[in-house]
Design a protein around this motif. Structure first.
Motif, mmCIF file in Angstrom:
data_model
loop_
_atom_site.group_PDB
_atom_site.id
_atom_site.type_symbol
_atom_site.label_atom_id
_atom_site.label_comp_id
_atom_site.label_asym_id
_atom_site.label_seq_id
_atom_site.Cartn_x
_atom_site.Cartn_y
_atom_site.Cartn_z
ATOM 1 N N GLY A 70 0.791 -1.234 0.000
ATOM 2 C CA GLY A 70 0.000 0.000 0.000
ATOM 3 C C GLY A 70 0.819 1.278 0.000
ATOM 4 O O GLY A 70 0.262 2.368 -0.149
ATOM 5 N N HIS A 71 2.126 1.179 0.212
ATOM 6 C CA HIS A 71 2.963 2.384 0.142
ATOM 7 C C HIS A 71 4.333 2.011 -0.402
ATOM 8 O O HIS A 71 5.217 1.571 0.322
ATOM 9 C CB HIS A 71 3.093 3.049 1.517
ATOM 10 N N SER A 72 4.463 2.163 -1.715
ATOM 11 C CA SER A 72 5.750 1.967 -2.381
ATOM 12 C C SER A 72 5.819 3.001 -3.492
ATOM 13 O O SER A 72 4.877 3.775 -3.686
ATOM 14 C CB SER A 72 5.850 0.549 -2.944
ATOM 15 N N HIS A 73 6.964 3.007 -4.171
ATOM 16 C CA HIS A 73 7.176 4.012 -5.219
ATOM 17 C C HIS A 73 7.774 3.350 -6.455
ATOM 18 O O HIS A 73 8.693 2.537 -6.332
ATOM 19 C CB HIS A 73 8.114 5.108 -4.721
ATOM 20 N N LEU A 74 7.266 3.753 -7.622
ATOM 21 C CA LEU A 74 7.840 3.304 -8.891
ATOM 22 C C LEU A 74 9.333 3.594 -8.944
ATOM 23 O O LEU A 74 10.072 2.973 -9.700
ATOM 24 C CB LEU A 74 7.187 4.044 -10.061
ATOM 25 N N VAL A 301 -4.636 10.536 -3.793
ATOM 26 C CA VAL A 301 -3.852 11.770 -3.798
ATOM 27 C C VAL A 301 -2.911 11.709 -2.602
ATOM 28 O O VAL A 301 -3.304 11.267 -1.514
ATOM 29 C CB VAL A 301 -4.776 13.002 -3.687
ATOM 30 N N LYS A 302 -1.658 12.132 -2.793
ATOM 31 C CA LYS A 302 -0.646 11.995 -1.733
ATOM 32 C C LYS A 302 -0.084 13.354 -1.320
ATOM 33 O O LYS A 302 0.277 14.162 -2.175
ATOM 34 C CB LYS A 302 0.499 11.123 -2.266
ATOM 35 N N PHE A 303 -0.032 13.584 -0.023
ATOM 36 C CA PHE A 303 0.599 14.796 0.518
ATOM 37 C C PHE A 303 1.698 14.393 1.496
ATOM 38 O O PHE A 303 1.562 13.403 2.211
ATOM 39 C CB PHE A 303 -0.429 15.662 1.254
ATOM 40 N N GLN A 385 -0.166 8.002 6.363
ATOM 41 C CA GLN A 385 0.912 7.151 5.856
ATOM 42 C C GLN A 385 2.145 7.299 6.746
ATOM 43 O O GLN A 385 2.572 8.417 7.023
ATOM 44 C CB GLN A 385 1.248 7.534 4.409
ATOM 45 N N HIS A 386 2.705 6.197 7.152
ATOM 46 C CA HIS A 386 3.809 6.047 8.111
ATOM 47 C C HIS A 386 3.242 6.126 9.536
ATOM 48 O O HIS A 386 3.222 5.146 10.216
ATOM 49 C CB HIS A 386 4.928 7.082 7.952
ATOM 50 N N CYS A 387 2.815 7.338 9.941
ATOM 51 C CA CYS A 387 2.146 7.498 11.243
ATOM 52 C C CYS A 387 2.936 6.808 12.339
ATOM 53 O O CYS A 387 2.380 6.174 13.220
ATOM 54 C CB CYS A 387 0.737 6.895 11.131
ATOM 55 N N SER A 449 6.463 -0.939 3.090
ATOM 56 C CA SER A 449 7.929 -0.885 2.961
ATOM 57 C C SER A 449 8.425 0.486 2.534
ATOM 58 O O SER A 449 9.594 0.798 2.705
ATOM 59 C CB SER A 449 8.390 -1.889 1.910
ATOM 60 N N ASP A 450 7.549 1.274 1.894
ATOM 61 C CA ASP A 450 7.969 2.538 1.305
ATOM 62 C C ASP A 450 9.123 2.338 0.318
ATOM 63 O O ASP A 450 9.962 3.226 0.153
ATOM 64 C CB ASP A 450 8.372 3.550 2.395
ATOM 65 N N ALA A 451 9.180 1.179 -0.343
ATOM 66 C CA ALA A 451 10.256 0.946 -1.325
ATOM 67 C C ALA A 451 10.311 2.132 -2.285
ATOM 68 O O ALA A 451 9.265 2.635 -2.684
ATOM 69 C CB ALA A 451 9.975 -0.340 -2.104
HETATM 70 ZN ZN LIG Z 1 6.834 7.119 0.494
#
Ligand SMILES: [Zn+2]
Length: 550
Positions: A70-74, A301-303, A385-387, A449-451
């Motif tokens: 649910g939280h990674s990056h291309l 949408v991400k902030f 997110q993270h929190c 993971s926030d990869a």
């Molecule tokens: Zn991230």
């Protein structure tokens, strides 16, 4: 009907099918038609649909729902074009393992080696994954980087991606000197830049020079989208987010083309980041959503409200950083949060809001309460997110506001020791990523993971939340440990809920996409200590098999 291959029905038999559907937790057979799950249960249960002989490929395997990140990056797919200089081992898209670098000298050596392999000239040397928190007071200053090259521009992105170290030629090229007035340019006692750049405003002059490399704008490279898909697939993932996307024309076109290729192994959920594309508003997202297809889903949408805890740019409440470092940086000033969020909220969009420090969580909870008063909405699913540092009172408030949480559980292992000793200290380190408290409060939550920040591997992430062990073996907050079943829920249906996809993915249930992770062992039966190291045989996406290289 039976002769039409488009509507062909296949039946799979497995040693065990872990459905994650509480109404029918286990099964032995699953039937698939039109990329979806037609039936789950025993061979007899599905005879009314088909007489097809069960395919025995997975007869000795365990099937579970495809994992959801649910939280990674291309960006995970683009960083491998640069040199990896991280502290921990990482596996690239080709499956190759890069050993972690345990000293600053080892980092310098890998940079020197990369420099030697480059053609002569002044093409920049780029590296990523650097993590100075493990090297005491030693820093990669402009002076240190002279050992790599005195002439070639060098940029090294930190593991957190919130900071960067550059050398003197790069500073000169970017026009950064002692007179540059931008927040986050670190200077020594004599007022000269040390080469450390904190947060995006300070790094921006460098990104202008190096283009899309080391950048969240990875969707501009089709190759990066493919690489991201491969890294995710290796870990059993079938749905993954890109939680900072520019929604550029080229990026959206690339995403549509790559995800339409049936050889592409995952579903991608890009989240628009207005902080990277201020000219575009909610209309841009609503327009992008018209491209949504089975394997591509725009909408979130991400902030990003504060920075990174181990980079000391996260915003902490009293008593602040335990080592006395000054408080972090606001990436959106608190007084602007309501005006920033409201247009997207009023357009019916879902907000994913990065808050690492507990002060950032506080101001976001205030802002969400205000926008909900001004514009009430049911089932908004705005997600913290993270929190990471939220206490029980903040989580209870998030629950009352109808929010979801996605915890950065991998931090417990990778930076848990640093948090305990150097950043937030014992009390707050023990309550980090308080998933069990969230579960008791009934908050829908995922784990991530926030990869490329850490390795994309949800079974490892689940292990982190179950064991809460740091790299040195210290247990942080035993009372916040999740059961294995709850952790597996968080990396499947829980994560799917936080991105509004629980009706199509996340468990093995009639009508959902036939997305599975194929394992050699049953994650509920192995000792919890081994959960993070379970081998992933492969995946299925919409009924198509993707075999991981052994
Ligand atoms: Zn991230």
């Amino acid at each position: 009907m039976q002769n039409d291959t488009r509507h062909a029905t296949t039946v799979l038999v497995a040693r065990k099918i872990l459905t994650m559907n509480p109404a029918q937790p286990v099964a032995t057979h699953v039937a698939i038609r039109d990329e979806r799950i037609l039936s789950v249960g025993t061979r007899d249960d599905m005879r009314q649909w088909t007489d097809a002989e069960p395919d025995p490929t997975f007869a000795d395997k365990v099937l579970m729902p495809g994992l959801v990140e649910g939280h990674s990056h291309l960006m995970e797919g683009v960083v491998w074009r640069s040199t990896y200089v991280g502290y921990y081992e990482r596996r690239g898209p080709d499956g190759k393992r890069w050993p972690g670098l345990k000293t600053l000298d080892a980092v310098i050596e890998r940079l020197q080696e990369a420099e030697r392999k480059m053609p002569a000239g002044d093409a920049p040397l780029l590296a990523w994954g650097f993590d100075p928190i493990f090297f005491g007071d030693a820093r990669l200053t402009v002076k240190q980087l002279e050992r790599v090259s005195a002439t070639r521009p060098i940029a090294i992105l930190h593991a957190s991606v919130h900071l960067m170290n550059v050398n003197a030629p790069m500073l000169a090229l970017a026009g950064i000197d002692e007179d540059t007035d931008i927040d986050g340019i670190v200077c020594d006692e004599s007022g000269k830049p040390t080469g450390e750049l904190q947060e995006f405003a300070a790094m921006f002059p460098i990104y202008r020079l190096i283009g899309n490399e080391l950048s969240p704008t990875a969707a501009d490279h089709p190759e990066a989208i493919w690489n991201f898909g491969k890294v995710a697939q290796l870990a059993g993932v079938t749905t993954a987010t890109d939680l900072v996307n520019d929604l550029s024309d080229a990026g959206m076109r690339n995403l549509a083309e790559v995800t339409a290729d049936e050889r592409f192994p995952i579903r991608v959920v890009p989240a628009f980041a207005p902080q990277r594309n201020a000219a575009a508003g909610p209309a841009r997202v609503l327009d992008a959503m018209r491209r949504n297809a089975a394997r591509l889903r725009f909408g979130p949408v991400k902030f990003i409200v504060d920075g990174s805890i181990q980079g000391f740019t996260a915003r902490l409440r009293w008593p602040g950083y335990v080592n006395g470092r000054p408080n972090g940086l606001w990436l959106i000033p608190p007084e602007q949060l309501v005006d920033t969020f409201l247009p997207f909220h009023a357009a019916g969009l879902q907000l994913h809001i990065h808050t690492n420090g507990d002060e950032a969580t506080d101001v976001v909870l205030d802002a969400i309460e205000t926008i909900l008063n001004r514009h009430p909405r049911v089932d908004h699913r705005h997600t913290l997110q993270h929190c990471q540092m939220a206490d029980a009172a903040q989580l209870a408030r998030a629950a009352r506001l109808g929010m979801c949480v996605n915890f950065f559980a991998n931090h417990l292992y990778y930076w848990g020791d640093a948090h305990y000793a150097q950043t937030m200290g014992a009390d707050r380190a023990n309550r980090m990523d308080a998933a069990e408290t969230a579960r008791k409060l009934g908050i829908p939550f995922g784990l991530h993971s926030d990869a490329p920040i850490t390795q994309l591997n949800p079974l490892f992430t689940a292990w982190c939340a179950v064991r809460r062990e740091t790299a040195s073996g210290r247990v942080l907050g035993e009372a916040e440990r999740l059961s294995v079943a709850d952790a597996l829920h968080a990396v499947t249906l829980g994560a799917a809920f936080t991105i509004g996809m629980e009706h199509v993915v996340g468990n093995i249930e009639v009508g959902k996409f036939a997305d599975f992770a194929v394992l050699d062992e049953d994650p509920l039966a192995v000792p919890p200590e081994r959960l993070g190291r379970l081998a992933v045989w492969g995946t299925m996406l919409g009924g198509r098999v993707f075999r991981s290289p052994a």
